[in-house]
Structures are given as C-alpha cells and as structure tokens.
Design an enzyme around this catalytic site. Structure first.
Site, PDB file in Angstrom:
ATOM      1  N   ASP A  59       0.879  -1.166   0.000  1.00 17.71           N
ATOM      2  CA  ASP A  59       0.000   0.000   0.000  1.00 17.71           C
ATOM      3  C   ASP A  59       0.924   1.227   0.000  1.00 17.71           C
ATOM      4  O   ASP A  59       2.117   1.111   0.318  1.00 17.71           O
ATOM      5  CB  ASP A  59      -0.855  -0.048   1.276  1.00 17.71           C
ATOM      6  CG  ASP A  59      -1.532   1.266   1.576  1.00 17.71           C
ATOM      7  OD1 ASP A  59      -2.196   1.810   0.673  1.00 17.71           O
ATOM      8  OD2 ASP A  59      -1.384   1.770   2.709  1.00 17.71           O
ATOM      9  N   ASP A  69      -0.177   5.144   0.844  1.00 15.05           N
ATOM     10  CA  ASP A  69      -0.427   6.175   1.861  1.00 15.05           C
ATOM     11  C   ASP A  69      -0.580   5.590   3.252  1.00 15.05           C
ATOM     12  O   ASP A  69      -1.429   4.740   3.467  1.00 15.05           O
ATOM     13  CB  ASP A  69      -1.654   6.990   1.461  1.00 15.05           C
ATOM     14  CG  ASP A  69      -1.393   7.743   0.169  1.00 15.05           C
ATOM     15  OD1 ASP A  69      -2.137   7.531  -0.796  1.00 15.05           O
ATOM     16  OD2 ASP A  69      -0.413   8.504   0.111  1.00 15.05           O
ATOM     17  N   GLU A  74      -0.510  11.323   4.795  1.00 14.51           N
ATOM     18  CA  GLU A  74      -1.858  11.901   4.879  1.00 14.51           C
ATOM     19  C   GLU A  74      -1.929  13.261   5.584  1.00 14.51           C
ATOM     20  O   GLU A  74      -2.314  14.266   4.974  1.00 14.51           O
ATOM     21  CB  GLU A  74      -2.808  10.904   5.581  1.00 14.51           C
ATOM     22  CG  GLU A  74      -3.040   9.630   4.789  1.00 14.51           C
ATOM     23  CD  GLU A  74      -3.856   9.821   3.517  1.00 14.51           C
ATOM     24  OE1 GLU A  74      -4.111   8.833   2.816  1.00 14.51           O
ATOM     25  OE2 GLU A  74      -4.240  10.971   3.213  1.00 14.51           O
ATOM     26  N   ARG A 133     -13.739  11.314  -1.192  1.00 12.95           N
ATOM     27  CA  ARG A 133     -13.672  11.965   0.124  1.00 12.95           C
ATOM     28  C   ARG A 133     -14.257  13.382   0.029  1.00 12.95           C
ATOM     29  O   ARG A 133     -15.020  13.812   0.881  1.00 12.95           O
ATOM     30  CB  ARG A 133     -12.214  12.009   0.584  1.00 12.95           C
ATOM     31  CG  ARG A 133     -11.977  12.415   2.014  1.00 12.95           C
ATOM     32  CD  ARG A 133     -10.526  12.120   2.429  1.00 12.95           C
ATOM     33  NE  ARG A 133     -10.202  10.726   2.208  1.00 12.95           N
ATOM     34  CZ  ARG A 133      -9.033  10.289   1.721  1.00 12.95           C
ATOM     35  NH1 ARG A 133      -8.069  11.142   1.406  1.00 12.95           N
ATOM     36  NH2 ARG A 133      -8.830   9.006   1.527  1.00 12.95           N
ATOM     37  N   THR A 140      -4.965   3.291  -3.427  1.00 14.84           N
ATOM     38  CA  THR A 140      -6.136   4.061  -3.847  1.00 14.84           C
ATOM     39  C   THR A 140      -5.708   5.397  -4.430  1.00 14.84           C
ATOM     40  O   THR A 140      -6.441   6.017  -5.191  1.00 14.84           O
ATOM     41  CB  THR A 140      -7.031   4.315  -2.616  1.00 14.84           C
ATOM     42  OG1 THR A 140      -7.352   3.056  -2.023  1.00 14.84           O
ATOM     43  CG2 THR A 140      -8.300   5.033  -2.995  1.00 14.84           C
ATOM     44  N   SER A 165      -3.729   8.407  -6.562  1.00 10.32           N
ATOM     45  CA  SER A 165      -3.539   8.607  -8.001  1.00 10.32           C
ATOM     46  C   SER A 165      -2.144   8.173  -8.422  1.00 10.32           C
ATOM     47  O   SER A 165      -1.184   8.372  -7.672  1.00 10.32           O
ATOM     48  CB  SER A 165      -3.754  10.088  -8.320  1.00 10.32           C
ATOM     49  OG  SER A 165      -4.980  10.515  -7.742  1.00 10.32           O
ATOM     50  N   ASN A 170       0.861  10.360  -8.018  1.00  9.38           N
ATOM     51  CA  ASN A 170       1.323  10.540  -6.626  1.00  9.38           C
ATOM     52  C   ASN A 170       2.305   9.437  -6.242  1.00  9.38           C
ATOM     53  O   ASN A 170       3.244   9.664  -5.477  1.00  9.38           O
ATOM     54  CB  ASN A 170       0.134  10.513  -5.667  1.00  9.38           C
ATOM     55  CG  ASN A 170      -0.803  11.683  -5.876  1.00  9.38           C
ATOM     56  OD1 ASN A 170      -0.459  12.642  -6.571  1.00  9.38           O
ATOM     57  ND2 ASN A 170      -1.988  11.620  -5.301  1.00  9.38           N
TER      58      ASN A 170
HETATM   59  C1  XBP Z   1      -5.122   6.370   0.585  1.00 12.85           C
HETATM   60  C2  XBP Z   1      -6.277   7.068  -0.009  1.00 12.85           C
HETATM   61  C3  XBP Z   1      -6.038   8.123  -1.056  1.00 12.85           C
HETATM   62  C4  XBP Z   1      -5.262   9.299  -0.466  1.00 12.85           C
HETATM   63  C5  XBP Z   1      -5.451  10.544  -1.297  1.00 12.85           C
HETATM   64  O1  XBP Z   1      -4.679   5.469  -0.391  1.00 12.85           O
HETATM   65  O2  XBP Z   1      -7.405   6.736   0.322  1.00 12.85           O
HETATM   66  O3  XBP Z   1      -7.308   8.557  -1.508  1.00 12.85           O
HETATM   67  O4  XBP Z   1      -5.803   9.584   0.836  1.00 12.85           O
HETATM   68  O5  XBP Z   1      -5.006  10.302  -2.610  1.00 12.85           O
HETATM   69  P1  XBP Z   1      -3.839   4.124  -0.013  1.00 12.85           P
HETATM   70  P2  XBP Z   1      -5.956  10.739  -3.847  1.00 12.85           P
HETATM   71  O6  XBP Z   1      -3.742   4.042   1.523  1.00 12.85           O
HETATM   72  O7  XBP Z   1      -4.646   3.008  -0.616  1.00 12.85           O
HETATM   73  O8  XBP Z   1      -2.507   4.328  -0.649  1.00 12.85           O
HETATM   74  O9  XBP Z   1      -6.433  12.145  -3.549  1.00 12.85           O
HETATM   75  O10 XBP Z   1      -5.071  10.654  -5.064  1.00 12.85           O
HETATM   76  O11 XBP Z   1      -7.075   9.723  -3.845  1.00 12.85           O
HETATM   77 MG    MG Z   2      -3.006   3.253   3.240  1.00  9.66          MG
END
Ligand code: XBP
Ligand code: MG
Length: 243
Positions: free
Chosen positions: A12, A14, A21, A59, A126, A128, A131
């Site tokens: 994963d 983020d 975050e 979100r 999840t 982009s 990123n």
């Molecule tokens: C975490 C998410 C993402 C990020 C924001 O993704 O839910 O939506 O918070 O990124 P993960 P975006 O933990 O699966 O990596 O604004 O590009 O969605």
């Molecule tokens: Mg995550």
C-alpha cells in the site's frame, strides 16, 4: 501441504510507504480549496475522520454532501470534483517532489532486500498514479518506479478499498495466487481489501489508524524498522500453515 513460498510483496502507499496523509494529502486538499475559493479547510482531526472514505474525489464528495448539499446536487458536480482533484494532485506532487515526505522506517531496506532476493514487487494503492511515482522518485530512488513489476493505483478499478478490486487487479498482472504474496497495509480499509483478495497481510499502523480493527492480519507492527525479509518470510509461512 507445504505453506506457499513468498514470491511477491504488495505495498500500500499512503500511511504505509510514508506518512503521507496529515502533512501531505491534507495540506494539498486545503491548498486546492483555497485556490478554488472554497471556504473548506480540513484540520488534522477532521481529516482523520474523513480518511474512512478511500479516494480523494470520493472523500471530497462525501464532505460536500455534508457541508454544501446544494453544490453536491449540481449536475456538473462530478466535473467540478475532477477539476478540484486535479488542483489538489498538482499541489501534492509538488510537495512530494520537494522531499517533504520521507519513507517510514525500514521500508526502503525491506524493498531493497526483497529486490535483491528476487521477489516480485507491486503497489496496490487508492491514490492517483502520479502521486505514487512522485513519492517513489523523491523518497526511494530516481528510477524506483521501475523496481515494481506492477503498480496498481487510483481509478484503474471502479471500487476503491475496502473493496478488493485493486488487489485483484495487481494479482492478475503479477500472475500469482494471493497466497504466494504478502500485502503491507496501514489501515482497516486496506487490510479488508487485501484479505478480500486472499492475500496474507502485514499491518504497520500509524497515528491515524492505530486502534482500528486489524483482525485477520498476519501481524500488526508499529513500523518496519526492526523487520528484515527473513522475518517477513517466516510470518508469511506461519500464516500459510494455519490457513
Ligand atoms: C489512501 C487514499 C487516497 C489518499 C489521497 O490510499 O485513500 O485517496 O488519501 O489520494 P492508499 P488521492 O492508503 O490506498 O494508498 O487524492 O489521489 O485519492
Ligand atoms: Mg493506506
């Protein structure tokens, strides 16, 4: 039956590769809201609640339905969200490229060890795609995106975590059964998604996700600082032996 051999690590992004975050995405959202002239500002605590919704566009839509239902009801709301999210992604990529978000402890070592040992590497996120590549380039190595056999990110699947879609998408392209892989996640949403795809999952909790329901995880660690590949392989094989 012999437990499956570990053939791939699926990370994963983020909260797992880096604590992106609170000081990353949240700051980028707020910058985009200001740029768009919206009176929205997400403080750290409110953002922690909003993280229950995976996906930045989803979100913002969730938040708009709460605070600006008339805006959310407009026919062009989807198009508006896409434009707002593009602004946010621009801010986030610039922030990451500036080196603001280092990898969490032990992440780079585990990735390098797994690569040297010939394991396949993948991303299931999840967030982009731009990123992901920005973070890998800025915080791991300039060519680090090439180290991954598969990068599954953002809108390539219709349903975001906790749906298993992104992990199924990655498994298909890895050409491996879930049991031969190990996922590394930070949140209950992510754990549910990986388990839903039949992938044993190691959780490295963080300040936003500590205390969530991690039942079903192979193990829950505070971070990967003291974790070497050999231990990950043992965790994977013991899990395989019991399931
Ligand atoms: C975490 C998410 C993402 C990020 C924001 O993704 O839910 O939506 O918070 O990124 P993960 P975006 O933990 O699966 O990596 O604004 O590009 O969605
Ligand atoms: Mg995550």
């Amino acid at each position: 039956m012999l437990p499956a051999m570990l053939q791939a690590l699926i990370f994963d992004v983020d909260g797992t590769l880096a604590d992106t975050e609170r000081d990353g995405h949240r700051v980028a959202f707020n910058a985009a809201f200001r740029e768009a002239g919206l009176p929205w500002q997400w403080d750290a605590r409110a953002y922690g609640e909003l993280l229950a919704v995976s996906g930045g566009k989803e979100r913002m839509a969730h938040y708009a339905r709460q605070v600006a239902p008339e805006l959310a009801a407009r026919p062009d709301f989807e198009a508006f969200l896409r434009k707002l999210h593009a602004l946010k992604t621009g801010h986030y990529v610039r922030l990451v490229a500036g080196g603001a978000l280092p990898l969490r402890p032990g992440v780079a070592n585990l990735i390098r060890e797994a690569r040297a040992a010939g394991l396949k590497l993948a991303i299931a996120s999840t967030t982009s795609p731009e990123n992901v590549t920005a973070l890998l380039r800025a915080s791991l190595a300039h060519d680090a995106a090439d180290w991954f056999d598969v990068i599954g990110a953002g809108d390539v699947v219709p349903a975001k975590k906790p749906a298993p879609d992104i992990y199924l998408w990655v498994l298909e392209r890895l050409g491996l059964p879930g049991g031969d892989c190990l996922a590394v996640e930070d949140s209950a949403n992510g754990l549910r998604a990986a388990l839903g795809a039949g992938i044993p999952t190691l959780v490295t909790a963080n300040a936003y996700t500590r205390g969530q329901d991690f039942s079903g995880a192979v193990a829950v660690l505070s971070d990967l600082a003291a974790t070497i590949l050999a231990e990950v392989e043992v965790l994977h094989s013991t899990y395989g032996a019991h399931h």
